[in-house]
Design an enzyme around this catalytic site. Sequence first.
Site, PDB file in Angstrom:
ATOM      1  CG  HIS A  43      -2.928   2.886   6.028  1.00 58.70           C
ATOM      2  ND1 HIS A  43      -1.628   2.914   5.247  1.00 58.70           N
ATOM      3  CD2 HIS A  43      -2.966   4.232   6.731  1.00 58.70           C
ATOM      4  CE1 HIS A  43      -1.084   4.093   5.425  1.00 58.70           C
ATOM      5  NE2 HIS A  43      -1.653   4.767   6.269  1.00 58.70           N
TER       6      HIS A  43
ATOM      7  CG  HIS B  88      -1.612   1.278   1.499  1.00 59.86           C
ATOM      8  ND1 HIS B  88      -2.116   2.009   2.547  1.00 59.86           N
ATOM      9  CD2 HIS B  88      -2.474   1.850   0.401  1.00 59.86           C
ATOM     10  CE1 HIS B  88      -2.919   2.910   2.295  1.00 59.86           C
ATOM     11  NE2 HIS B  88      -3.324   3.081   0.907  1.00 59.86           N
TER      12      HIS B  88
HETATM   13  S1  FES Z   1       1.193   1.099   4.137  1.00 57.99           S
HETATM   14 FE1  FES Z   1       0.453  -0.785   4.873  1.00 57.99          FE
HETATM   15  S2  FES Z   1      -1.657  -0.695   4.881  1.00 57.99           S
HETATM   16 FE2  FES Z   1      -1.056   1.461   4.121  1.00 57.99          FE
END
Ligand code: FES
Length: 171
Positions: free
Chosen positions: A119, A100
């Site tokens: 997140h 992500h």
């Molecule tokens: S950086 Fe891992 S869920 Fe956002």
Amino acid sequence: MKNLSRRRFLKASGAAATAGAALIGSGLANAQERAAPGATTLPYPREAITRAGALEDNVPVPFNYPDAESFCQIIKTGHPVPGGIGPDGDIVAFSTQCTHNGCPLSYDKEARTFKCGCHFSIFDPEMAGQMVDGQSTENLPRILLEHDTADDSLYAVAVEGLIYGRQCNLL
Ligand code: FES
């Protein structure tokens, strides 16, 4: 003034050409030359990671591949899994930078998953690094391994999938 700018431009071009020549002399350049156009699994240098017999079930071991800035973990799941190698077909390895936003992942031994604290994305190493929950939309890049039965060594040989923050899978 125009000539000075041109001279600076030529100087910069020369520096870039020198850097390129250094790259061509490396094994990495050879790997790039061997890459088929459009390939998503590209050749990398073959690097020894550990021995299969040194791994304990459900205890990941960190390593860096294909360079020091790329964090990965190798894990023996204790039962055959997709893409697993070794005597029991249960050894897999992944990039542990979240797909992500690149946060470092930690392994949850109870859930047997990699988790991101930023997140809350969750990835399953027993399902080829599949993203199973959270903000991410991509599975974990898989580190392709080879097992040398002669001395039980495990080698990292390639990356399947795009490591977070990179524009391509070549260094
Ligand atoms: S950086 Fe891992 S869920 Fe956002």
